[in-house]
Scaffold this motif. Sequence first.
Motif, PDB file in Angstrom:
ATOM      1  N   UNK A  51       0.827  -1.210   0.000  1.00  0.00           N
ATOM      2  CA  UNK A  51       0.000   0.000   0.000  1.00  0.00           C
ATOM      3  C   UNK A  51       0.858   1.256   0.000  1.00  0.00           C
ATOM      4  N   UNK A  52       0.291   2.322  -0.547  1.00  0.00           N
ATOM      5  CA  UNK A  52       0.937   3.634  -0.606  1.00  0.00           C
ATOM      6  C   UNK A  52       0.024   4.640   0.080  1.00  0.00           C
ATOM      7  N   UNK A  53       0.497   5.831   0.353  1.00  0.00           N
ATOM      8  CA  UNK A  53      -0.361   6.847   0.971  1.00  0.00           C
ATOM      9  C   UNK A  53      -1.637   7.126   0.166  1.00  0.00           C
ATOM     10  N   UNK A  54      -1.588   6.884  -1.149  1.00  0.00           N
ATOM     11  CA  UNK A  54      -2.749   7.155  -2.005  1.00  0.00           C
ATOM     12  C   UNK A  54      -3.709   5.978  -2.129  1.00  0.00           C
ATOM     13  N   UNK A  55      -3.403   4.864  -1.475  1.00  0.00           N
ATOM     14  CA  UNK A  55      -4.276   3.684  -1.542  1.00  0.00           C
ATOM     15  C   UNK A  55      -5.598   3.970  -0.830  1.00  0.00           C
ATOM     16  N   UNK A  56      -6.700   3.615  -1.483  1.00  0.00           N
ATOM     17  CA  UNK A  56      -8.028   3.828  -0.908  1.00  0.00           C
ATOM     18  C   UNK A  56      -8.197   2.998   0.366  1.00  0.00           C
ATOM     19  N   UNK A  57      -8.865   3.596   1.355  1.00  0.00           N
ATOM     20  CA  UNK A  57      -9.062   2.926   2.644  1.00  0.00           C
ATOM     21  C   UNK A  57     -10.459   3.224   3.179  1.00  0.00           C
ATOM     22  N   UNK A  58     -10.958   2.291   3.994  1.00  0.00           N
ATOM     23  CA  UNK A  58     -12.261   2.437   4.647  1.00  0.00           C
ATOM     24  C   UNK A  58     -12.103   2.063   6.113  1.00  0.00           C
ATOM     25  N   UNK A  59     -12.704   2.841   6.976  1.00  0.00           N
ATOM     26  CA  UNK A  59     -12.712   2.537   8.402  1.00  0.00           C
ATOM     27  C   UNK A  59     -14.074   1.960   8.752  1.00  0.00           C
ATOM     28  N   UNK A  60     -14.061   0.716   9.222  1.00  0.00           N
ATOM     29  CA  UNK A  60     -15.289   0.025   9.608  1.00  0.00           C
ATOM     30  C   UNK A  60     -15.496   0.146  11.112  1.00  0.00           C
ATOM     31  N   UNK A  61     -16.763   0.237  11.502  1.00  0.00           N
ATOM     32  CA  UNK A  61     -17.122   0.324  12.910  1.00  0.00           C
ATOM     33  C   UNK A  61     -18.342  -0.560  13.163  1.00  0.00           C
ATOM     34  N   UNK A  62     -18.947  -0.421  14.320  1.00  0.00           N
ATOM     35  CA  UNK A  62     -20.085  -1.231  14.739  1.00  0.00           C
ATOM     36  C   UNK A  62     -21.216  -0.295  15.139  1.00  0.00           C
ATOM     37  N   UNK A  63     -22.394  -0.464  14.540  1.00  0.00           N
ATOM     38  CA  UNK A  63     -23.521   0.398  14.886  1.00  0.00           C
ATOM     39  C   UNK A  63     -24.465  -0.259  15.895  1.00  0.00           C
ATOM     40  N   UNK A  64     -24.023  -1.349  16.494  1.00  0.00           N
ATOM     41  CA  UNK A  64     -24.843  -2.067  17.463  1.00  0.00           C
ATOM     42  C   UNK A  64     -25.565  -3.259  16.868  1.00  0.00           C
ATOM     43  N   UNK A  65     -25.609  -3.301  15.524  1.00  0.00           N
ATOM     44  CA  UNK A  65     -26.285  -4.400  14.844  1.00  0.00           C
ATOM     45  C   UNK A  65     -25.453  -5.035  13.742  1.00  0.00           C
ATOM     46  N   UNK A  66     -24.611  -4.196  13.090  1.00  0.00           N
ATOM     47  CA  UNK A  66     -23.836  -4.712  11.960  1.00  0.00           C
ATOM     48  C   UNK A  66     -22.603  -3.848  11.734  1.00  0.00           C
ATOM     49  N   UNK A  67     -21.603  -4.390  11.017  1.00  0.00           N
ATOM     50  CA  UNK A  67     -20.434  -3.585  10.661  1.00  0.00           C
ATOM     51  C   UNK A  67     -20.835  -2.520   9.635  1.00  0.00           C
ATOM     52  N   UNK A  68     -20.316  -1.300   9.815  1.00  0.00           N
ATOM     53  CA  UNK A  68     -20.617  -0.195   8.898  1.00  0.00           C
ATOM     54  C   UNK A  68     -19.343   0.615   8.636  1.00  0.00           C
ATOM     55  N   UNK A  69     -19.275   1.212   7.456  1.00  0.00           N
ATOM     56  CA  UNK A  69     -18.171   2.113   7.119  1.00  0.00           C
ATOM     57  C   UNK A  69     -18.487   3.484   7.710  1.00  0.00           C
ATOM     58  N   UNK A  70     -17.532   4.021   8.485  1.00  0.00           N
ATOM     59  CA  UNK A  70     -17.748   5.342   9.076  1.00  0.00           C
ATOM     60  C   UNK A  70     -16.840   6.418   8.480  1.00  0.00           C
ATOM     61  N   UNK A  71     -15.822   6.000   7.736  1.00  0.00           N
ATOM     62  CA  UNK A  71     -14.937   6.966   7.077  1.00  0.00           C
ATOM     63  C   UNK A  71     -14.283   6.288   5.883  1.00  0.00           C
ATOM     64  N   UNK A  72     -14.039   7.078   4.849  1.00  0.00           N
ATOM     65  CA  UNK A  72     -13.333   6.548   3.674  1.00  0.00           C
ATOM     66  C   UNK A  72     -12.462   7.634   3.081  1.00  0.00           C
ATOM     67  N   UNK A  73     -11.417   7.210   2.450  1.00  0.00           N
ATOM     68  CA  UNK A  73     -10.463   8.138   1.832  1.00  0.00           C
ATOM     69  C   UNK A  73      -9.227   7.370   1.432  1.00  0.00           C
ATOM     70  N   UNK A  74      -8.079   7.995   1.613  1.00  0.00           N
ATOM     71  CA  UNK A  74      -6.815   7.308   1.333  1.00  0.00           C
ATOM     72  C   UNK A  74      -6.111   7.046   2.675  1.00  0.00           C
ATOM     73  N   UNK A  75      -5.079   6.227   2.641  1.00  0.00           N
ATOM     74  CA  UNK A  75      -4.329   5.973   3.870  1.00  0.00           C
ATOM     75  C   UNK A  75      -3.712   7.244   4.415  1.00  0.00           C
ATOM     76  N   UNK A  76      -3.367   8.174   3.558  1.00  0.00           N
ATOM     77  CA  UNK A  76      -2.785   9.435   4.015  1.00  0.00           C
ATOM     78  C   UNK A  76      -3.777  10.182   4.880  1.00  0.00           C
TER      79      UNK A  76
END
Length: 81
Positions: free
Chosen positions: A56-81
């Motif tokens: 991976x590089x700083x420009x690689x796409x990334x997603x931050x997954x979290x828990x909403x109490x019922x299922x995994x959800x994406x809460x942020x997206x962008x690049x690793x930078x």
Amino acid sequence: MKRILILGSSGGNLYNLGGKDPKSLLEAVVRQVQSTTETEIAAIQFVAVDASLDFAKPTTAAHLWSWNGQEPVIIAEGTLK
């Protein structure tokens, strides 16, 4: 009742063993946790990237997954930078 935190990333080798599809990976972990009545998920913090972290590089796409109490959800997206 025990409460657990799922913490991780799509990683290097894990990328090739399921990390390419973080939604399915996290849903499988959730099913396993929910199969017992003695454990519940308190939180998830999982960084998934669109490449193995070994390459991976700083420009690689990334997603931050979290828990909403019922299922995994994406809460942020962008690049690793």
